[in-house]
Design a protein around this motif. Structure first.
Motif, PDB file in Angstrom:
ATOM      1  N   SER A 214       0.993  -1.170   0.149  1.00  0.00           N
ATOM      2  CA  SER A 214       0.107  -0.041  -0.083  1.00  0.00           C
ATOM      3  C   SER A 214       0.962   1.299  -0.107  1.00  0.00           C
ATOM      4  N   GLY A 215       1.974   0.939  -0.348  1.00  0.00           N
ATOM      5  CA  GLY A 215       3.072   2.152  -0.248  1.00  0.00           C
ATOM      6  C   GLY A 215       3.416   2.869  -1.208  1.00  0.00           C
ATOM      7  N   ALA A 216       2.651   3.140  -2.385  1.00  0.00           N
ATOM      8  CA  ALA A 216       2.926   3.566  -3.372  1.00  0.00           C
ATOM      9  C   ALA A 216       3.159   5.298  -3.340  1.00  0.00           C
ATOM     10  N   LEU A 217       4.068   5.747  -4.050  1.00  0.00           N
ATOM     11  CA  LEU A 217       4.403   7.271  -4.196  1.00  0.00           C
ATOM     12  C   LEU A 217       3.550   7.910  -5.384  1.00  0.00           C
ATOM     13  N   LYS A 218       2.584   8.433  -5.132  1.00  0.00           N
ATOM     14  CA  LYS A 218       1.695   8.832  -6.445  1.00  0.00           C
ATOM     15  C   LYS A 218       2.092  10.395  -6.814  1.00  0.00           C
ATOM     16  N   ILE A 219       2.269  10.463  -8.131  1.00  0.00           N
ATOM     17  CA  ILE A 219       2.529  11.769  -8.578  1.00  0.00           C
ATOM     18  C   ILE A 219       1.160  12.582  -8.662  1.00  0.00           C
ATOM     19  N   ASP A 220       0.319  11.853  -9.509  1.00  0.00           N
ATOM     20  CA  ASP A 220      -0.774  12.741  -9.677  1.00  0.00           C
ATOM     21  C   ASP A 220      -1.842  12.825  -8.560  1.00  0.00           C
ATOM     22  N   GLY A 221      -2.202  14.183  -8.434  1.00  0.00           N
ATOM     23  CA  GLY A 221      -2.991  14.558  -7.222  1.00  0.00           C
ATOM     24  C   GLY A 221      -2.336  14.445  -5.859  1.00  0.00           C
ATOM     25  N   GLY A 222      -1.022  13.949  -5.925  1.00  0.00           N
ATOM     26  CA  GLY A 222      -0.254  13.850  -4.471  1.00  0.00           C
ATOM     27  C   GLY A 222       0.821  14.732  -4.483  1.00  0.00           C
ATOM     28  N   LEU A 223       0.658  16.043  -5.344  1.00  0.00           N
ATOM     29  CA  LEU A 223       1.814  16.898  -5.296  1.00  0.00           C
ATOM     30  C   LEU A 223       1.807  17.977  -3.959  1.00  0.00           C
ATOM     31  N   PRO A 224       2.900  17.928  -3.337  1.00  0.00           N
ATOM     32  CA  PRO A 224       2.910  18.828  -2.029  1.00  0.00           C
ATOM     33  C   PRO A 224       2.502  20.359  -2.925  1.00  0.00           C
ATOM     34  N   ALA A 225       2.370  21.258  -2.101  1.00  0.00           N
ATOM     35  CA  ALA A 225       1.942  22.727  -2.584  1.00  0.00           C
ATOM     36  C   ALA A 225       3.529  23.269  -2.652  1.00  0.00           C
ATOM     37  N   GLY A 226       3.609  24.277  -3.561  1.00  0.00           N
ATOM     38  CA  GLY A 226       4.936  25.218  -3.312  1.00  0.00           C
ATOM     39  C   GLY A 226       5.979  24.569  -3.965  1.00  0.00           C
ATOM     40  N   LEU A 227       5.653  23.594  -5.118  1.00  0.00           N
ATOM     41  CA  LEU A 227       6.821  23.225  -5.721  1.00  0.00           C
ATOM     42  C   LEU A 227       7.023  24.211  -7.096  1.00  0.00           C
ATOM     43  N   THR A 228       8.190  24.256  -7.648  1.00  0.00           N
ATOM     44  CA  THR A 228       8.249  25.068  -8.869  1.00  0.00           C
ATOM     45  C   THR A 228       7.969  24.215  -9.983  1.00  0.00           C
ATOM     46  N   LEU A 229       7.712  24.919 -11.102  1.00  0.00           N
ATOM     47  CA  LEU A 229       7.529  23.965 -12.040  1.00  0.00           C
ATOM     48  C   LEU A 229       8.406  23.098 -12.430  1.00  0.00           C
ATOM     49  N   ASP A 230       9.845  23.529 -12.172  1.00  0.00           N
ATOM     50  CA  ASP A 230      10.651  22.603 -12.938  1.00  0.00           C
ATOM     51  C   ASP A 230      10.812  21.367 -11.813  1.00  0.00           C
ATOM     52  N   GLU A 231      10.563  21.522 -10.936  1.00  0.00           N
ATOM     53  CA  GLU A 231      10.250  20.284  -9.979  1.00  0.00           C
ATOM     54  C   GLU A 231       9.256  19.559 -10.094  1.00  0.00           C
ATOM     55  N   VAL A 232       8.203  20.076 -10.633  1.00  0.00           N
ATOM     56  CA  VAL A 232       6.950  19.281 -10.722  1.00  0.00           C
ATOM     57  C   VAL A 232       7.462  18.528 -12.170  1.00  0.00           C
ATOM     58  N   GLU A 233       8.009  19.163 -13.076  1.00  0.00           N
ATOM     59  CA  GLU A 233       8.538  18.349 -14.337  1.00  0.00           C
ATOM     60  C   GLU A 233       9.474  17.271 -14.027  1.00  0.00           C
ATOM     61  N   LYS A 234      10.430  17.623 -13.265  1.00  0.00           N
ATOM     62  CA  LYS A 234      11.353  16.731 -12.707  1.00  0.00           C
ATOM     63  C   LYS A 234      10.692  15.196 -12.259  1.00  0.00           C
ATOM     64  N   ARG A 235       9.790  15.624 -11.319  1.00  0.00           N
ATOM     65  CA  ARG A 235       9.273  14.388 -10.624  1.00  0.00           C
ATOM     66  C   ARG A 235       8.322  13.559 -11.471  1.00  0.00           C
ATOM     67  N   TYR A 236       7.654  14.411 -12.372  1.00  0.00           N
ATOM     68  CA  TYR A 236       6.833  13.654 -13.360  1.00  0.00           C
ATOM     69  C   TYR A 236       7.844  12.657 -14.401  1.00  0.00           C
ATOM     70  N   LEU A 237       8.885  13.551 -14.829  1.00  0.00           N
ATOM     71  CA  LEU A 237       9.568  12.638 -15.700  1.00  0.00           C
ATOM     72  C   LEU A 237      10.072  11.470 -15.109  1.00  0.00           C
ATOM     73  N   LEU A 238      10.595  11.492 -13.897  1.00  0.00           N
ATOM     74  CA  LEU A 238      11.323  10.388 -13.305  1.00  0.00           C
ATOM     75  C   LEU A 238      10.222   9.172 -12.935  1.00  0.00           C
ATOM     76  N   SER A 239       9.036   9.816 -12.487  1.00  0.00           N
ATOM     77  CA  SER A 239       7.838   8.907 -12.140  1.00  0.00           C
ATOM     78  C   SER A 239       7.644   7.847 -13.665  1.00  0.00           C
ATOM     79  N   GLU A 240       7.464   8.605 -14.660  1.00  0.00           N
ATOM     80  CA  GLU A 240       7.202   8.038 -16.224  1.00  0.00           C
ATOM     81  C   GLU A 240       8.474   7.111 -16.253  1.00  0.00           C
ATOM     82  N   LEU A 241       9.627   7.353 -16.075  1.00  0.00           N
ATOM     83  CA  LEU A 241      10.778   6.793 -16.471  1.00  0.00           C
ATOM     84  C   LEU A 241      10.677   5.342 -15.342  1.00  0.00           C
ATOM     85  N   SER A 242      10.312   5.552 -14.300  1.00  0.00           N
ATOM     86  CA  SER A 242      10.159   4.296 -13.476  1.00  0.00           C
ATOM     87  C   SER A 242       9.105   3.466 -13.847  1.00  0.00           C
TER      88      SER A 242
END
Ligand SMILES: Nc1ncnc2c1ncn2[C@@H]1O[C@H](COP(=O)(O)OP(=O)(O)OP(=O)(O)O)[C@@H](O)[C@H]1O
Ligand SMILES: [Mg+2]
Length: 448
Positions: free
Chosen positions: A382-410
């Motif tokens: 039950s321990g997934a790290l979900k990117i969608d809907g689960g983004l903490p507030a205050g991220l920069t756009l670059d940081e969002v892009e990075k997290r999303y890209l890494l999650s797609e890669l994974s």
């Protein structure tokens, strides 16, 4: 013959020491300052580094640090004037083998150099063994791969390493190099997929000053850098057809010309290639030259995907556990149930995905032995790290892009071509972004 890098700003000292060491049967590369020495260290590994502590443009300490980073088994001996013995002592504390005081006693020099070389050799032997040990697995397929590595490492035969993304192709290349007589010689890795089309030729073969706009200096290519050692062409299936012709020529003639030059330079390299593509299919589709394919397919080593060797999963999980415990300074364990679950679930992914999944599980786990509930939901936790809907507030756009890209890669199991496709970006863009994030572990930097 051993090669020693000797650094001292006094020409007379360089000459005397070179003479003594050459008499003892060694080959000497001399440098007169830190800049020059660091450039030499970047080009290849040495059997020994002998450096003056005080240099006009820096210090032997920097050289010690860089040498330890590039080639941890290369012993470093410091040369120091009477004024700076405390620094020399500090250097030995930081890992220098020993120090010699000026004026250098030539007998002491001979003995120290002999002992240092002996130690370096011992450490290299240990490292060579461990390069093969890094390839974990007891399945017949992996045992066969290891046997093959041992058999062919001693020859100069060209090896083609085939396997899906994240199956350990680079580990096999490392082991082949470490076990070969060219261990300790330059080992140059080129990720063909990461090279920009315009610069491939100059990256590989180098260029003369003024060969094209932007060529402000003469530059050695990867082939020349690998001279005397090993060249690893990773993702060779991505090489553009016009470059394939040029590569073939170099492999046949064992010589090359820099871009913008008509001078022919001989090169002595051992070639390793890797690909996750089906080269025969690429040949059939006219995307890979048949003659080049035969040139590089002298000895194929095929690494089977993890799904064909579930018996290795538990061993790998334990291997990664050791790695994570060391990395995080912890002492966790996997529970029996977790290990059983890993082996039982139909594992689509590859070793890299297993490693990433387990690292997430390891980090999330709040108890040890780590139970199934910390695994991601796809495999019953039950321990997934979900990117969608689960983004903490205050991220920069670059940081969002990075997290999303890494999650797609994974999600793509570490397969970069697949991830690039799902993100609708080019493979080179993906490489560039990964490089900017510092996520291109052990892969070639991009030079454009
Ligand atoms: N048999 C193995 N034993 C231990 N670790 C392994 C094994 N196979 C792969 N790994 C680990 O999995 C990761 C991927 O391995 P590696 O980079 O060698 O794969 P690759 O086939 O070159 O992947 P790619 O096609 O993406 O370049 C690394 O962290 C590596 O240490
Ligand atoms: Mg690789």
């Amino acid at each position: 013959m051993r090669t020693i890098l000797l650094i001292d700003d006094h020409a007379a000292i360089r000459e005397t020491l070179t003479e003594v060491l050459a008499d003892a049967g060694h080959s000497i590369v001399a440098a007169e300052n830190q800049t020059h020495a660091l450039a030499k260290l970047a080009e290849r590994d040495f059997d020994l580094v002998l450096t003056d502590l005080m240099l006009p443009d820096g210090s032997g300490m920097e050289i010690l640090a860089q040498s330890q980073k590039n080639s941890p088994t290369t012993p470093v001996v410091m040369i120091t004037g009477h004024g700076s013995i405390s620094n020399a002592v500090e250097a030995t504390r930081l890992g220098a083998f020993d120090y010699l005081t000026k004026p250098v006693d030539l007998n002491k020099l001979r003995v120290t150099v002999r002992n240092a070389l002996r130690l370096g050799e011992l450490e290299q032997k240990v490292e060579r063994g461990s390069a093969l040990d890094a390839l974990v697995g007891q399945s017949p397929a992996v045992v066969a791969v290891k046997e093959l590595v041992k058999q062919v490492a001693h020859s100069d035969v060209t090896v083609l390493i085939e396997g899906e993304s994240g199956t350990g192709k680079e580990l096999v290349a490392n082991a082949l190099q470490a076990q070969s007589p060219r261990a300790g010689k330059p080992f140059i890795k080129v990720n063909v997929a990461a090279l920009s089309r315009e610069l491939v030729e100059s990256e590989l073969f180098g260029h003369e000053k003024g060969a094209f706009s932007g060529a402000i200096r003469q530059r050695k290519g990867r082939f020349e850098m690998a001279d005397g050692g090993t060249l690893f062409l990773d993702e060779i299936g991505e090489m553009p057809l016009d470059m394939q012709v040029k590569l073939l020529r170099v492999l046949q003639e064992r010589e090359l010309e820099r871009v913008g030059s008509s001078e022919t330079l001989p090169v002595d390299i051992r070639l390793l290639c890797a690909t996750n593509r089906d080269l025969r299919q690429l040949v059939a589709d006219g995307k890979f030259r048949e003659d080049l394919f035969y040139r590089i397919n002298v000895l194929p080593i095929k690494i089977p995907p993890l799904r064909e060797r579930p018996g290795d999963i538990e061993l790998l999980a334990l291997h990664f556990l050791q790695k994570f415990n060391a990395r995080y300074g912890l002492n966790k364990e996997w529970s029996k149930e977790l290990l059983a679950r890993l082996t039982a679930c139909p594992w689509r992914g590859n070793v890299r995905e297993l490693e990433n999944t387990l690292e997430g599980t390891f980090v999330r786990a709040t108890e040890t032995p780590v139970g199934i509930k910390f695994l991601p939901p796809e495999i019953g936790g039950s321990g997934a790290l979900k990117i969608d809907g689960g983004l903490p507030a205050g991220l920069t756009l670059d940081e969002v892009e990075k997290r999303y890209l890494l999650s797609e890669l994974s999600r793509a199991g570490g397969n970069k071509s697949k991830a690039a496709k799902s993100l609708n970006i080019g493979i080179k863009t993906l490489y560039r972004k990964l490089e900017a994030y510092g996520e291109l572990d052990g892969e070639e930097e991009i030079n454009n």
